[in-house]
Motif scaffolding. Sequence first.
Motif, short mmCIF file in Angstrom:
data_model
loop_
_atom_site.label_atom_id
_atom_site.label_comp_id
_atom_site.label_asym_id
_atom_site.label_seq_id
_atom_site.Cartn_x
_atom_site.Cartn_y
_atom_site.Cartn_z
N GLY A 28 0.81 -1.20 0.00
CA GLY A 28 0.00 0.00 0.00
C GLY A 28 0.85 1.25 0.00
N ALA A 29 0.20 2.39 -0.26
CA ALA A 29 0.84 3.72 -0.29
C ALA A 29 1.92 3.76 -1.37
CB ALA A 29 1.40 4.08 1.09
N PHE A 30 2.93 4.64 -1.22
CA PHE A 30 4.04 4.64 -2.17
C PHE A 30 5.38 4.79 -1.44
CE2 PHE A 30 1.78 8.86 -3.19
CZ PHE A 30 2.38 9.57 -2.16
N TYR A 31 5.55 3.91 -0.44
CA TYR A 31 6.78 3.90 0.34
C TYR A 31 7.30 2.48 0.51
CZ TYR A 31 4.59 8.29 1.79
OH TYR A 31 3.96 9.51 1.80
N VAL A 32 8.62 2.37 0.63
CA VAL A 32 9.25 1.14 1.11
C VAL A 32 10.04 1.50 2.36
CG1 VAL A 32 9.35 -0.09 -1.08
CG2 VAL A 32 11.16 1.52 -0.50
N PHE A 33 10.25 0.51 3.21
CA PHE A 33 10.83 0.76 4.54
C PHE A 33 11.92 -0.28 4.80
CE2 PHE A 33 10.11 1.46 9.27
CZ PHE A 33 10.34 2.82 9.24
N SER A 67 19.46 5.26 12.16
CA SER A 67 18.81 5.69 10.92
C SER A 67 19.27 7.09 10.51
CB SER A 67 17.29 5.67 11.09
OG SER A 67 16.83 4.39 11.41
N GLU A 68 19.44 7.94 11.52
CA GLU A 68 19.89 9.31 11.26
C GLU A 68 21.30 9.31 10.68
OE1 GLU A 68 18.95 13.62 12.08
OE2 GLU A 68 17.73 11.87 12.58
N GLU A 69 22.18 8.50 11.27
CA GLU A 69 23.56 8.42 10.77
C GLU A 69 23.60 7.89 9.34
OE1 GLU A 69 25.77 7.56 15.07
OE2 GLU A 69 25.09 5.89 13.80
N PHE A 70 22.80 6.85 9.07
CA PHE A 70 22.77 6.28 7.73
C PHE A 70 22.29 7.32 6.73
CE2 PHE A 70 20.94 4.11 4.14
CZ PHE A 70 21.73 2.99 3.93
N ALA A 71 21.17 7.99 7.04
CA ALA A 71 20.59 8.96 6.12
C ALA A 71 21.54 10.14 5.89
CB ALA A 71 19.26 9.46 6.66
N THR A 72 22.25 10.56 6.94
CA THR A 72 23.18 11.69 6.81
C THR A 72 24.35 11.32 5.92
OG1 THR A 72 22.57 12.51 9.01
CG2 THR A 72 24.65 13.28 8.09
N ARG A 73 24.94 10.14 6.15
CA ARG A 73 26.07 9.72 5.32
C ARG A 73 25.64 9.50 3.88
NH1 ARG A 73 30.26 5.24 7.33
NH2 ARG A 73 30.88 5.68 5.17
N VAL A 91 21.77 11.55 -2.02
CA VAL A 91 20.41 11.04 -2.08
C VAL A 91 19.76 11.23 -0.71
CG1 VAL A 91 18.90 9.06 -2.49
CG2 VAL A 91 20.99 9.33 -3.84
N ALA A 92 18.59 11.86 -0.68
CA ALA A 92 17.90 12.11 0.58
C ALA A 92 16.81 11.07 0.80
CB ALA A 92 17.29 13.51 0.58
N VAL A 93 16.86 10.42 1.95
CA VAL A 93 15.79 9.54 2.42
C VAL A 93 15.43 9.99 3.83
CG1 VAL A 93 16.53 7.59 1.00
CG2 VAL A 93 17.45 7.85 3.32
N VAL A 94 14.38 9.42 4.40
CA VAL A 94 13.93 9.84 5.73
C VAL A 94 14.31 8.76 6.75
CG1 VAL A 94 11.99 10.56 7.16
CG2 VAL A 94 12.00 11.09 4.72
N PRO A 95 14.99 9.13 7.84
CA PRO A 95 15.29 8.15 8.88
C PRO A 95 14.01 7.57 9.46
CG PRO A 95 16.49 10.21 9.25
CD PRO A 95 15.49 10.48 8.17
N GLY A 96 14.02 6.28 9.73
CA GLY A 96 12.82 5.62 10.22
C GLY A 96 12.32 6.15 11.55
N ASN A 97 13.24 6.66 12.38
CA ASN A 97 12.81 7.13 13.70
C ASN A 97 12.04 8.45 13.64
OD1 ASN A 97 14.97 8.79 13.08
ND2 ASN A 97 16.01 8.56 15.05
N ALA A 98 11.94 9.05 12.45
CA ALA A 98 11.08 10.23 12.29
C ALA A 98 9.61 9.85 12.47
CB ALA A 98 11.28 10.86 10.92
N PHE A 99 9.32 8.54 12.38
CA PHE A 99 7.94 8.05 12.48
C PHE A 99 7.69 7.29 13.78
CE2 PHE A 99 9.41 8.28 8.12
CZ PHE A 99 8.47 9.11 7.55
N GLY A 100 8.56 7.52 14.75
CA GLY A 100 8.45 6.85 16.04
C GLY A 100 9.71 6.06 16.34
N GLU A 101 9.99 5.86 17.61
CA GLU A 101 11.22 5.18 18.02
C GLU A 101 11.34 3.78 17.44
OE1 GLU A 101 11.80 5.29 22.22
OE2 GLU A 101 11.59 7.48 22.36
N PHE A 146 15.54 1.60 10.32
CA PHE A 146 14.94 1.56 8.99
C PHE A 146 15.06 2.94 8.34
CE2 PHE A 146 12.92 -1.60 11.61
CZ PHE A 146 12.77 -2.71 10.78
N ILE A 147 14.86 3.00 7.05
CA ILE A 147 14.74 4.27 6.34
C ILE A 147 13.49 4.22 5.46
CG2 ILE A 147 17.19 4.86 6.31
CD1 ILE A 147 17.29 3.77 3.40
N ARG A 148 12.88 5.38 5.26
CA ARG A 148 11.73 5.44 4.35
C ARG A 148 12.17 5.99 3.01
NH1 ARG A 148 6.66 9.57 4.46
NH2 ARG A 148 8.21 10.80 3.31
#
Length: 390
Positions: A316-321, A331-337, A344-354, A359-361
């Motif tokens: 569903g939706a248009f995301y993979v996790f 997740s923040e470290e991975f997304a930053t590096r 390439v910008a992705v969203v750290p998974g912890n932006a959606f809760g601990e 994970f990354i979105r």
Amino acid sequence: MRNPLSKKIVDIEPSGIRKFFDVANEMKDAISLGVGEPDFDTPWRIREEGIFSLEKGKTFYTSNAGLKELRTEICRYLNRKIHVSYDPMKETLVTVGGSEAIDIGLRCMLDPGDEVLIPQPSYVSYLPCTVMADGVPVVIPLQHENGFKLTVEDLEKYTTPKTKVLVMPFPNNPTGAIMTEKDLEPVAAFVRDHDLYVISDEIYSELTYQSEHVSIASLPGMRERTIVINGFSKGFAMTGWRLGYCCGPECIIEQMTKLHQYAIMCAPTTSQYAAVEGLRNCEDEVEEMRKAYNQRRRFLMSEFEKMGLECFEPFGAFYVFPSIQEFGMTSEEFATRFLNEEKVAVVPGNAFGECGEGFIRISYAYSLEELKEALGRLEKFVRHLREEQK
């Protein structure tokens, strides 16, 4: 001077979704896979109807609850799609996006201290809207091993005598998880047995890839205790038109309309006329967009398999996790590096809760060309990280 700010508002963390998108926006040759916004233009028929309404001078306030014509079409649409009938005059409210409906729904249903069950990872607004409504958010961590579905076992752990509302965020942002009728039936029985109410956020209902979307409101005994929230942003590619709606029991919709009346007055008039056309004549265009998203979804899953990156299959939706736990970083470290090294910008998974940590979105509301380039950079980045671990 006296502090002019409310402690309640100051203590709410800002959304973590747009942080990396904003950085990528300033970075040359960067690709952003972070924002959940369709890359398709709003279907021409919808745009044309909006233009025509302006040319005809239809620029005045509508009824607080929305154009009668639009509310009627919304009810017909929901009857076709989720097989639930609503009264357009008493059980339907047109809002400024689905987000407004979430906010005023919680504010109308909660007294101070009432608890709201919020499955996470999920959309970032549920928790702060609960806090602003003087409710108590109770997070239910969903499990990767279970496909990020909500189970009765989860509910039993977190429900108390103070629990009043359950948020049902399916199809899910950020995981892409869905709930089938078989999944929903025991949850509905639990809700009925514990006399709870449900806010069912179905903004991605048009974008399902395994089977037809099922609303919990369609199950026995659930229509009278469910607020169905939907809108035009995702399925109809109308994010900037800011138009949503909610349907539910008359006693709740009446109070939501009152709050909407004082805070908003009415949803944008031009958007409402355009949406009528969308509901009447644009289901073919919506289906074409759904097919394109599904093609991209399958491409991403194939690429993850090739690079050995663990990711449960979303329907569903248009995301993979995808999981990035193997790399031993947050997740923040991975997304930053990833942003700094591969642009390439992705969203750290912890932006959606601990429980989204590890994970990354990745949004696939982007062209296949952009996705191919970004996934090539991800494969290179992942290979580099694995070499570092040796």
